[in-house]
Design an enzyme around this catalytic site. Structure first.
Site, PDB file in Angstrom:
ATOM      1  N   HIS A 169       0.657  -1.142   0.089  1.00 36.85           N
ATOM      2  CA  HIS A 169      -0.138  -0.104  -0.080  1.00 36.85           C
ATOM      3  C   HIS A 169       1.001   1.250  -0.026  1.00 36.85           C
ATOM      4  CE1 HIS A 169      -2.421   3.151   1.969  1.00 36.85           C
ATOM      5  NE2 HIS A 169      -3.441   2.580   1.175  1.00 36.85           N
ATOM      6  N   SER A 173      -3.210  41.166 -19.077  1.00 33.53           N
ATOM      7  CA  SER A 173      -2.858  39.817 -18.175  1.00 33.53           C
ATOM      8  C   SER A 173      -3.946  39.508 -17.020  1.00 33.53           C
ATOM      9  CB  SER A 173      -1.511  40.187 -17.628  1.00 33.53           C
ATOM     10  OG  SER A 173      -1.088  39.043 -16.756  1.00 33.53           O
ATOM     11  N   CYS A 204      -1.609  35.467 -15.209  1.00 33.72           N
ATOM     12  CA  CYS A 204      -0.299  35.464 -14.453  1.00 33.72           C
ATOM     13  C   CYS A 204      -0.692  35.273 -13.048  1.00 33.72           C
ATOM     14  CB  CYS A 204       0.485  36.973 -14.478  1.00 33.72           C
ATOM     15  SG  CYS A 204      -0.415  38.381 -14.022  1.00 33.72           S
TER      16      CYS A 204
HETATM   17  C1  PEP Z   1      -3.434  38.249  -9.552  1.00 30.78           C
HETATM   18  O1  PEP Z   1      -4.229  38.800  -8.712  1.00 30.78           O
HETATM   19  O2  PEP Z   1      -3.707  37.238  -9.925  1.00 30.78           O
HETATM   20  C2  PEP Z   1      -1.982  38.551  -9.549  1.00 30.78           C
HETATM   21  C3  PEP Z   1      -1.236  37.881 -10.280  1.00 30.78           C
HETATM   22  O3  PEP Z   1      -1.787  39.477  -8.610  1.00 30.78           O
HETATM   23  P1  PEP Z   1      -1.320  39.361  -7.127  1.00 30.78           P
HETATM   24  O4  PEP Z   1      -1.409  37.785  -6.962  1.00 30.78           O
HETATM   25  O5  PEP Z   1       0.022  39.941  -6.880  1.00 30.78           O
HETATM   26  O6  PEP Z   1      -2.477  40.374  -6.348  1.00 30.78           O
END
Ligand code: PEP
Ligand code: MG
Length: 886
Positions: free
Chosen positions: A468, A777, A844
């Protein structure tokens, strides 16, 4: 009329491998093997639909099921020349669960069903082995009582241990038929005592009890936990497989075993597996007896003195080798096989695509592509992107001094160091307290899943490569050493005892899942090697993917790591993160706390050269690749001085009293800092901040271009825009600064100004925003926070409850909520493109490194994803898989 039951056997089957949704993985593959003419004990599969209907009808069997089962059972009997329930010539069956996705150890199995006080006599006579018959019967009572009747197996183990002690036996195999009969009487008495009813003698009652128990086990806590951890929907249900018994415990010419067509740990193209002579079904996986190697080569490599299957049963071995390679070619993937040899005859009990480590997955995919078995595109699909994590984990430095205190099996690769804990509960607690632990157990069971998750690595003192602990750790990608037999665990005293050393809970150990070593203390680790098969898969992935992969990085070290992992630029440089260290934080605090423009400008003047040199370095590392720099976005609470020392330090730097500074800090206090004075709101209030940053960016671009001789095109990103005029206002300041820097440096600098889309209003107004923004973004961290209205800093405490109660399937901060947040992304992408043809679109937020979110990004047609450096390879592979699927 719905068909509930699908038969297989005798070279035929009603189902196929493609029917796994209906028949479960096991059932579909049994059908397929049967159709291929392989030796499969005949049987039938009750469909997952029957299971779902059973639950819909408040645990009543669907209409028609009983008739179908009866017919199928009669057919099985016809094939093997027996009859279920017959006193003399009784058909015995196994009953096993089999869901669509394999759920190791999660569901329950009953063997030898159909045995009772009468049929056991017939079995004894027929087999000529009374001991075998009564041993089989007691196993059946034990399993059935535990799984179906809910009488804990501990009861039976206790009885057996007591009897053995009384009789002076050490091993189960020493009990005679008469002694087993006595044990059986005690077992039956125990059942009666626990339930107030005798153990069911009637085979039909036994069968339906077992079928119901398999269905019900779909809803047991272990199964529910496993489903939650692996994102398996409850609605899939499980199938039930009923199959004629074959016995691996009919003497020394019988055996049972499990094997992989290639090594599941390294990927080497060699049959790899274990077996036990004269043993039944679960004995191998249970890890009670130490299994033997299947091939001679593996036996020699392991230095084992127990003979291989190749040696002891050469004929059965030869057919097994032949069948293994047929199955691998047929399924075009590495297979995980279960077999039983009954009196020299081989029977196949299961085949399925084998679980493997990331390293093995890579090697197998690359090798199979080279062998012409699969295409490069398929090879890329064969590696689970998230599993790459395992390859990116450290291994022990070969030059490090190793204080080896024990050795076990290299069950799952990677090395890990942590404090010893002896229970899953302790592992979880320590993890919550931020400590790293190694879970040390004699063996693990499905109850330990949560502890295994919490631990850095797992060490067991008992069990093989298919135990396991080994199977589950490999699936989780955690380092694991199993079966370290020279070590002893004393749970009571909380000690791990090795020859020459006794370690206590809390002591540090290191395990090396690559070679099975257990080491005392902490050991130097090495970063992983990313060449060979890894490089090949990545190269093929890069040929297939459409989206670019960038990284979120602000330090030179992260930027370099990301490039070595293949990042194609920086998608997010969080400038506020550049000010956390040393005297920078003081200057940063000065800037935030200044209550006059003059004071702010003085602090900004200190920050400017730091920013500029940081950017020059990033531009140089990225050597002409795009770099997106985001203007300051500090949630203020993260930056205000908190302790008295911090306040005193900043007060001194600003030449004001601590009291005054404290007052200012209090004045800046916000109730909802995440929705407060951050992002572009700061730039609107204090444009000099954005101007300083723009100046640093453009001067750095000019300098880097001069140094490297190639142009640098910075992308300046404005955060947290919700109103078009916010962007207009800030963009104007940026453009003005750009102009000035260009005039002064006499260099033309190409640059882009864009915005994050991280507020619902921005998504809805994306067409207007795109008039000023040259790129978007998606900041899906904030977009998730603001779409759900759930604080990203406070969500963990209740989202876990939501997950458990099935209100949400996944944490939306980990995996993009496609239906809600995703809809906003879709709207913004469409509106943005409509307003500005060819607008550059990326993501991002943390989701940029999450495979299922990446699939969505491909669907929406984003140009790139950006993620943390260690997730860059994961994103490259996930982007390729998404492109190939779309
Ligand atoms: C987000 O808000 O997705 C971003 C990338 O900015 P932070 O995480 O710095 O607020
Ligand atoms: Mg954000």
């Amino acid at each position: 009329m719905t068909k509930w039951v699908y038969s297989f056997g005798d070279g035929k089957a009603e189902g196929r491998a493609g029917d796994r949704n209906l028949l479960g993985g096991k059932g579909a593959n049994l059908a397929e093997m049967s159709s291929l003419g392989l030796p499969v004990p005949p049987g039938f599969t009750i469909t997952t639909e029957a299971c779902n209907t059973y639950f819909e009808k408040e645990e009543k069997y669907p209409e028609g099921l009983k008739d179908e089962v009866e017919k199928a059972l009669a057919e099985v009997g016809r094939i093997v020349g027996r009859k279920f329930g017959d006193r003399q010539n009784s058909l015995l069956v196994s009953v096993r669960s089999g869901a669509r996705a394999s759920m190791p150890g999660m569901m329950d199995t009953v063997l030898n069903l159909g045995l009772n006080d009468e049929t056991v006599k017939a079995l004894a006579e027929e087999s000529g082995d009374e001991r075998f018959a009564y041993d089989s019967y007691r196993r059946f009572i034990q399993m059935y009582s535990d799984v179906v009747l809910g009488v804990d197996h501990g009861n039976f183990e206790e009885i057996l241990e007591d009897e053995k002690a009384k009789l002076g036996h050490d091993l189960d195999t020493e009990l005679t038929a008469a002694e087993w009969r006595a044990v059986i009487d005690l077992y039956k008495a125990k059942v009666k005592e626990e339930l107030g009813e005798p153990f069911p003698q009637e085979p039909q009652a036994q069968l339906w009890g077992a079928i119901g128990a398999v269905f019900s086990s779909w809803m047991n806590q272990r199964a529910i936990t496993y489903r939650r951890l692996h994102d398996i929907p409850e609605s899939w249900g499980t199938a039930v497989n009923v199959q004629a018994m074959v016995f691996g415990n009919l003497g020394d010419d019988s055996a049972t075993g499990v094997a992989f067509t290639r090594n599941p740990s390294t990927g080497d193209n060699q049959l790899y597996g274990e077996f036990l002579v004269n043993a039944q079904g679960e004995d191998v996986v249970a890890g009670i007896r130490t299994p033997q190697n299947i091939t001679e080569a593996a036996r020699q490599a392991a230095g084992s003195d127990k003979p291989s299957l190749e040696k002891v049963m050469p004929d059965a071995f030869a057919s097994f080798v032949d069948i293994s390679s047929r199955l691998e070619s047929h399924y075009r993937d590495m297979q995980d096989l279960e077999f039983t040899i009954e009196r020299g005859k081989l029977w196949m009990l299961q085949t399925r695509n084998g679980k493997r480590t990331a390293r093995a997955a890579m090697k197998i995919a690359v090798d199979m592509a080279a062998e012409g078995l699969i295409s490069k595109e398929e090879a890329v699909q064969r590696v689970e992107p998230a599993s790459l994590d395992q390859l990116l984990h450290p291994t022990i430095d070969p030059d490090a001094k190793r204080d080896v205190i024990g050795i076990g099996l290299p069950a799952s690769p990677g090395a890990a160091t942590g404090e010893i804990v002896f229970s899953s509960e302790a592992a979880e607690e320590a993890k919550k307290a931020g400590r790293k632990v190694i879970l040390v157990r004699v063996e693990t069971s499905p109850e330990d899943i949560h502890g295994m998750h919490a631990a850095e690595g797992i060490l067991t003192t008992r069990g093989g490569m298919t135990s396991h602990a080994a199977v589950v750790a490999r699936g989780m990608g955690k380092p694991c050493v199993s079966g370290a037999g020279s070590l002893r665990v004393d749970y009571r005293k909380g000690e791990l005892i090795a020859a020459g050393a006794t370690l206590k809970a809390g002591d540090l150990i290191t395990i090396d899942g690559g070679n099975g070593q257990v080491l005392k203390g902490e050991v130097a680790m090495l970063q992983p090697e990313l060449s060979g098969d890894f490089a090949a898969i990545m190269e093929w992935a890069d040929q297939i993917r459409r989206m670019k992969v960038r990284t979120n990085a602000e330090t030179p070290a992260d930027a370099r790591t990301a490039r070595s992992f293949g990042a194609e630029g920086i998608g997010l440089c969080r400038t506020e993160h550049m000010f956390f260290e040393g005297d920078r934080i003081v200057a940063m605090r000065e800037m935030i706390l200044a209550d006059t423009e003059e004071g702010r400008r003085a602090a900004l003047a200190k920050l400017l050269p730091m920013q500029r040199s940081d950017f020059v370095e990033l531009f140089e590392i990225m050597a002409g690749l795009p770099v997106t720099i985001r203007l300051l976005d500090p949630p203020l609470h993260e930056f205000l001085p908190k302790t008295e020392e911090e306040i005193a330090e900043v007060a001194k730097a600003m030449g004001v009293s601590a009291d005054k500074l404290r007052q200012r800090t209090e004045a800046l206090h916000e109730f909802n800092p995440m929705l407060g004075h951050r992002g572009c709101r700061l730039a609107v209030s204090y444009p000099e901040i954005a101007e300083m940053q723009a100046q640093a960016i453009f001067e750095a671009a000019a300098e880097a271009a001069r140094k490297t001789g190639s142009p640098v095109v910075p992308e300046v990103m404005v955060p947290l825009v919700g109103i078009v005029k916010e962007l207009e206002y800030v963009k104007q300041r940026i453009d003005d600064v750009a102009k000035k820097v260009m005039e002064k440096s006499g260099r033309k600098i190409d640059y882009l100004v864009g915005t994050m889309i991280e507020l619902p209003r921005a998504a809805l107004r994306a067409d207007a925003i795109a008039k000023d923004a040259e790129f978007f973004s998606f900041g899906t961290n904030d977009l998730t926070q603001t779409t759900f209205g759930i604080s990203r800093d406070d969500a963990a405490s209740f989202l876990e409850v939501y997950r458990k109660k099935d209100i949400i399937a996944q944490d939306p901060f980990v995996s993009l909520d496609v239906e809600g947040v995703g809809e906003l992304v879709r709207i913004a992408a469409e509106k943005g493109r409509a307003a500005r043809k060819g607008i550059k679109l990326g993501i991002c937020g943390e989701h940029g490194g999450d495979p299922s979110s990446i699939r969505f990004c491909e669907e929406v047609g984003l140009d790139y994803v950006s993620c943390s450096p260690f997730r860059v390879p994961i994103a490259r592979l996930a982007a390729a898989q998404a492109a190939a699927r779309s």
